[in-house]
Design a protein around this motif. Structure first.
Motif, PDB file in Angstrom:
ATOM      1  N   HIS A  33     -12.020   4.200  -1.258  1.00 21.01           N
ATOM      2  CA  HIS A  33     -11.786   4.548   0.148  1.00 21.01           C
ATOM      3  C   HIS A  33     -10.287   4.442   0.431  1.00 21.01           C
ATOM      4  CE1 HIS A  33     -16.021   3.821  -0.010  1.00 21.01           C
ATOM      5  NE2 HIS A  33     -15.856   2.512  -0.094  1.00 21.01           N
ATOM      6  N   TYR A  35      -7.169   4.378   3.556  1.00 20.33           N
ATOM      7  CA  TYR A  35      -6.859   4.104   4.958  1.00 20.33           C
ATOM      8  C   TYR A  35      -5.427   4.498   5.253  1.00 20.33           C
ATOM      9  CZ  TYR A  35     -11.068   1.370   4.421  1.00 20.33           C
ATOM     10  OH  TYR A  35     -12.353   0.994   4.138  1.00 20.33           O
ATOM     11  N   GLN A  37      -2.362   3.762   8.033  1.00 18.71           N
ATOM     12  CA  GLN A  37      -1.947   2.821   9.063  1.00 18.71           C
ATOM     13  C   GLN A  37      -0.535   3.126   9.531  1.00 18.71           C
ATOM     14  OE1 GLN A  37      -1.427  -1.376   8.047  1.00 18.71           O
ATOM     15  NE2 GLN A  37      -2.179  -1.983  10.072  1.00 18.71           N
ATOM     16  N   GLN A  41      -0.382  -0.304  14.646  1.00 19.62           N
ATOM     17  CA  GLN A  41      -1.742   0.158  14.900  1.00 19.62           C
ATOM     18  C   GLN A  41      -2.707  -0.374  13.838  1.00 19.62           C
ATOM     19  OE1 GLN A  41      -1.966   4.425  15.367  1.00 19.62           O
ATOM     20  NE2 GLN A  41      -0.169   4.501  16.702  1.00 19.62           N
ATOM     21  N   ALA A  42      -3.986  -0.388  14.197  1.00 23.65           N
ATOM     22  CA  ALA A  42      -5.005  -0.739  13.210  1.00 23.65           C
ATOM     23  C   ALA A  42      -5.159   0.399  12.202  1.00 23.65           C
ATOM     24  CB  ALA A  42      -6.330  -1.005  13.906  1.00 23.65           C
ATOM     25  N   PRO A  43      -5.563   0.087  10.984  1.00 24.65           N
ATOM     26  CA  PRO A  43      -5.807   1.141   9.994  1.00 24.65           C
ATOM     27  C   PRO A  43      -6.926   2.080  10.453  1.00 24.65           C
ATOM     28  CG  PRO A  43      -5.646  -1.004   8.935  1.00 24.65           C
ATOM     29  CD  PRO A  43      -5.723  -1.251  10.414  1.00 24.65           C
ATOM     30  N   LEU A  45      -9.773   4.889   8.698  1.00 22.97           N
ATOM     31  CA  LEU A  45     -10.381   5.413   7.473  1.00 22.97           C
ATOM     32  C   LEU A  45     -10.016   6.885   7.329  1.00 22.97           C
ATOM     33  CD1 LEU A  45     -12.359   4.840   5.087  1.00 22.97           C
ATOM     34  CD2 LEU A  45     -14.197   5.630   6.609  1.00 22.97           C
ATOM     35  N   TYR A  48     -13.409   8.506   2.321  1.00 20.34           N
ATOM     36  CA  TYR A  48     -14.383   7.548   1.815  1.00 20.34           C
ATOM     37  C   TYR A  48     -15.206   8.184   0.699  1.00 20.34           C
ATOM     38  CZ  TYR A  48     -17.774   9.924   4.878  1.00 20.34           C
ATOM     39  OH  TYR A  48     -18.579  10.868   5.487  1.00 20.34           O
ATOM     40  N   TYR A  49     -15.841   7.348  -0.093  1.00 18.03           N
ATOM     41  CA  TYR A  49     -16.622   7.815  -1.244  1.00 18.03           C
ATOM     42  C   TYR A  49     -15.801   8.789  -2.096  1.00 18.03           C
ATOM     43  CZ  TYR A  49     -20.641   6.258   1.591  1.00 18.03           C
ATOM     44  OH  TYR A  49     -21.526   5.554   2.368  1.00 18.03           O
ATOM     45  N   TYR A  86      -3.501   2.811   2.126  1.00 19.48           N
ATOM     46  CA  TYR A  86      -4.102   1.794   1.277  1.00 19.48           C
ATOM     47  C   TYR A  86      -5.377   2.335   0.627  1.00 19.48           C
ATOM     48  CZ  TYR A  86      -1.180  -1.510   3.896  1.00 19.48           C
ATOM     49  OH  TYR A  86      -0.124  -2.166   4.469  1.00 19.48           O
ATOM     50  N   GLN A  88      -8.965   1.217  -1.490  1.00 11.77           N
ATOM     51  CA  GLN A  88      -9.858   0.054  -1.419  1.00 11.77           C
ATOM     52  C   GLN A  88     -11.143   0.337  -2.179  1.00 11.77           C
ATOM     53  OE1 GLN A  88     -12.439  -0.163   1.890  1.00 11.77           O
ATOM     54  NE2 GLN A  88     -13.604  -1.340   0.386  1.00 11.77           N
ATOM     55  N   TRP A  90     -14.997  -1.794  -3.683  1.00 16.51           N
ATOM     56  CA  TRP A  90     -15.855  -2.976  -3.763  1.00 16.51           C
ATOM     57  C   TRP A  90     -16.006  -3.295  -5.248  1.00 16.51           C
ATOM     58  CZ3 TRP A  90     -17.955  -7.069  -1.592  1.00 16.51           C
ATOM     59  CH2 TRP A  90     -19.060  -7.680  -2.178  1.00 16.51           C
ATOM     60  N   VAL A  97     -14.146  -7.352  -1.903  1.00 15.00           N
ATOM     61  CA  VAL A  97     -13.452  -6.123  -1.528  1.00 15.00           C
ATOM     62  C   VAL A  97     -12.007  -6.258  -2.013  1.00 15.00           C
ATOM     63  CG1 VAL A  97     -12.503  -4.803   0.408  1.00 15.00           C
ATOM     64  CG2 VAL A  97     -14.873  -5.618   0.492  1.00 15.00           C
ATOM     65  N   PHE A  99      -8.155  -4.429  -1.992  1.00 12.55           N
ATOM     66  CA  PHE A  99      -7.224  -3.441  -1.455  1.00 12.55           C
ATOM     67  C   PHE A  99      -6.053  -3.263  -2.421  1.00 12.55           C
ATOM     68  CE2 PHE A  99      -8.465  -2.271   2.778  1.00 12.55           C
ATOM     69  CZ  PHE A  99      -9.199  -3.347   3.283  1.00 12.55           C
TER      70      PHE A  99
END
Lengths: 108, 118
Positions: A33, A35, A37, A41-43, A45, A48-49, A86, A88, A90, A97, A99
């Motif tokens: 995934h 991100y 940023q 500010q907040a990151p 998405l 994904y996948y 970034y 990321q 699992w 997790v 990063f």
């Protein structure tokens, strides 16, 4: 423990293609995934996948993942794409997790 | 509209304790795993802890295991992070995030600043 390696910085001219890599041992076997940023500010998405785009993310953003490298590709780069990115995953072997360290994309 | 609203951050002395909370709305809270992700000033993202939708399973980064406890109250749609034995290196903005099936973080709160200093 599992480690994701990103280049600290990538620079690209407007209209060109930016490629940000994320290296990890057999990362192709994991779901990656990405991100975005911006400062203060907040990151958000972005991918994904490995290669799916959330709603609201431009089609210029794409992702791939194979072997030991995942790549975020941004086509026709715009000034607004300037941000930290970034990767990321699992890690099922440690139930953690992970990063990557982040890549600062500069639009020249 | 999904909203995650953190609260409870602030200044705490080394060795002290603090609990941050996250009020969730706009989705069926109990159906989703949740996590806390932090970002020290000028640094990258660091996953701190995660919890399953039911609360039965919890996960911790090595850096906080034994000191932090994640929990949730599904009746109140609220996520918590109890932080004990705080250290200067725990200083960061703490983000509440929802965890998807492959631990992708779709939604982020605005963050809550925790400062550990004497």
């Amino acid at each position: 423990s599992y480690v994701l390696t990103q280049p600290p910085s990538v620079s690209v001219a407007p209209g060109q293609t930016a490629r940000i890599t994320c290296g990890g041992n057999n990362i192709g076997s994991k779901s990656v995934h990405w991100y975005k940023q911006k400062p203060g500010q907040a990151p958000v998405l972005a991918i994904y996948y490995d290669s799916d785009r959330p709603s609201g993310i431009p089609e210029r953003f794409s992702g791939s993942n194979s072997g030991n490298t995942a790549t975020l590709t941004i086509s026709r780069v715009e000034a607004g794409d300037e941000a930290d990115y970034y990767c990321q995953v699992w890690d099922s072997s440690s139930d953690h997790v992970i990063f990557g360290g982040g890549t600062k994309l500069t639009v020249l | 509209e999904v909203q995650l609203l953190e609260s409870g951050g602030g200044l705490v002395q080394p060795g002290g304790s603090l609990r941050v909370s996250c009020a969730a709305s706009g989705f069926t809270f109990s159906h989703y795993g949740m996590s806390w992700v932090r970002q020290a000033p000028g640094k990258g993202l660091e996953w701190v802890s995660g919890i399953s939708g039911s609360g039965a399973r919890t996960y911790y980064a090595d850096s906080v295991k034994g000191r932090f406890t994640i929990s949730r109250d599904n009746s109140k749609n609220t996520l918590y992070l109890q932080m004990n034995s705080l250290r200067a290196e725990d200083t960061a903005v703490y983000y509440c995030v929802d965890s998807g099936s492959y631990w992708e973080f779709d939604y982020w709160g605005q963050g809550s600043l925790v400062t550990v200093s004497s």
